[in-house]
Design an enzyme around this catalytic site. Structure first.
Site, PDB file in Angstrom:
ATOM      1  N   ASP A 142     -39.127  -9.358 -11.604  1.00 26.77           N
ATOM      2  CA  ASP A 142     -38.544  -9.100 -12.925  1.00 26.77           C
ATOM      3  C   ASP A 142     -37.551  -7.943 -12.817  1.00 26.77           C
ATOM      4  O   ASP A 142     -37.531  -7.030 -13.622  1.00 26.77           O
ATOM      5  CB  ASP A 142     -39.632  -8.813 -13.964  1.00 26.77           C
ATOM      6  CG  ASP A 142     -40.506  -7.613 -13.616  1.00 26.77           C
ATOM      7  OD1 ASP A 142     -40.540  -7.202 -12.434  1.00 26.77           O
ATOM      8  OD2 ASP A 142     -41.167  -7.074 -14.528  1.00 26.77           O
TER       9      ASP A 142
ATOM     10  N   HIS B  86     -43.635   1.350  -6.961  1.00 25.67           N
ATOM     11  CA  HIS B  86     -44.729   0.374  -6.917  1.00 25.67           C
ATOM     12  C   HIS B  86     -44.377  -0.841  -6.044  1.00 25.67           C
ATOM     13  O   HIS B  86     -45.136  -1.227  -5.155  1.00 25.67           O
ATOM     14  CB  HIS B  86     -45.055  -0.112  -8.337  1.00 25.67           C
ATOM     15  CG  HIS B  86     -45.225   0.969  -9.346  1.00 25.67           C
ATOM     16  ND1 HIS B  86     -46.371   1.730  -9.431  1.00 25.67           N
ATOM     17  CD2 HIS B  86     -44.399   1.420 -10.326  1.00 25.67           C
ATOM     18  CE1 HIS B  86     -46.249   2.598 -10.423  1.00 25.67           C
ATOM     19  NE2 HIS B  86     -45.058   2.427 -10.980  1.00 25.67           N
TER      20      HIS B  86
END
Length: 291
Positions: A13, A227
């Site tokens: 995303d 992340h």
């Protein structure tokens, strides 16, 4: 340079948190990886695909990029930061590949059973749909490398809570999975020194610097947790990490996640040396400049 040994599709995303863009750059800078293509998920997936293609092209690596599922499995509202793609005013002119990202995932995995890894760092809608639309997908994918969940407390994590129904499908599929949760990724930080090193890595590095600083302004911080690049490293540099024995992940209706040892094919990342991981992320991004 050694021949690539890992055939990878990247599901992302990209465009909101800068960590997706950094993860793409780490993949581009990893000589072990043959990056077959990229699929985008969640919200304006065409814009996300154009951004992924632009960043790859700035790195001198045009890439197959296919927009995937815009809506979640149950059409939950999409969280949108509002800054996605704004640093590139001509982004609407960036060409992307025609087709459907879910079909592309099914095609790539089905074409070479047991040989293609999928790194998925956003909501798991594309992966869940691939599993439900192709009975062989979960069996044929070599491994799923996921960023998601939190396994030290019951707090829901963004990727899973955006589409918990999809996450439940993926973790219940029987596919081999390594998942890296927030309790690991939040121990690693990138700061101004890391950004300066990345900015020196040619046009892609300059673009990443701008994206990082935009994310910092959004949160009024001068650091970020990488992340998604950490998740990429669990694939390309697994010796840096500790992993649990295999078990199963249970996803709650709110996107919370728990790990239960035994009875499944999922393992969670359990340890990561923070400074070494941050250095490795920067090293691979900077190395992309010379590839």
């Amino acid at each position: 340079m050694a021949s690539p040994t890992m055939r990878v599709v990247f599901d992302t995303d990209i465009g909101t948190d800068v960590d997706d863009a950094l993860a793409l750059a780490v993949l581009l800078g990893s000589p072990e990886v043959d990056l077959l293509g990229c699929t985008t998920v969640y919200g304006d997936t065409l814009l996300r695909a154009r951004l992924a293609q632009r960043l790859a092209r700035l790195g001198g690596r045009p890439l197959t990029v296919v927009p995937g599922a815009a809506k979640t499995l149950t059409d939950r509202p999409v969280w949108w930061a509002g800054h996605e793609g704004v640093l590139f005013p001509d982004l609407d002119q960036e060409p992307v590949d025609e087709g459907d990202g879910v079909a592309y995932l099914i095609e790539q995995v089905g074409r070479a059973p047991g040989q293609v890894d999928v790194v998925a760092v956003g909501p798991l809608t594309n992966i869940a749909r691939a599993i439900t639309e192709s009975p062989s997908f979960a069996r044929d994918v070599r491994h799923l490398w996921l960023m998601g969940g939190r396994f030290d407390d019951p707090s829901p994590e963004h990727n899973l809570k955006c589409d918990p129904e999809a996450a439940a499908v993926v973790f219940g599929s029987g596919a081999p999975i390594t998942v890296t949760g927030l309790e690991i990724t939040t121990t690693v930080r990138m700061d101004a020194a890391d950004v300066s090193a990345i900015a020196a890595a040619g046009p892609l590095g300059e673009a990443l610097k701008a994206e990082i600083e935009q994310w910092w302004r959004f949160w009024d911080e001068e650091w970020n947790c990488p992340h998604d690049p950490i998740t990429v490293l669990t694939l390309v540099a697994p010796s840096l990490f500790g992993f649990s024995p295999e078990g199963r992940v249970v996803v709650g209706a709110d996107g919370s996640s728990t790990f239960e040892a035994g009875g499944g094919r999922t393992r969670i990342t359990t340890s990561a040396p923070a400074e070494q991981v941050a250095r490795e992320i920067v090293r691979r991004i900077v190395r992309e400049r010379s590839r």
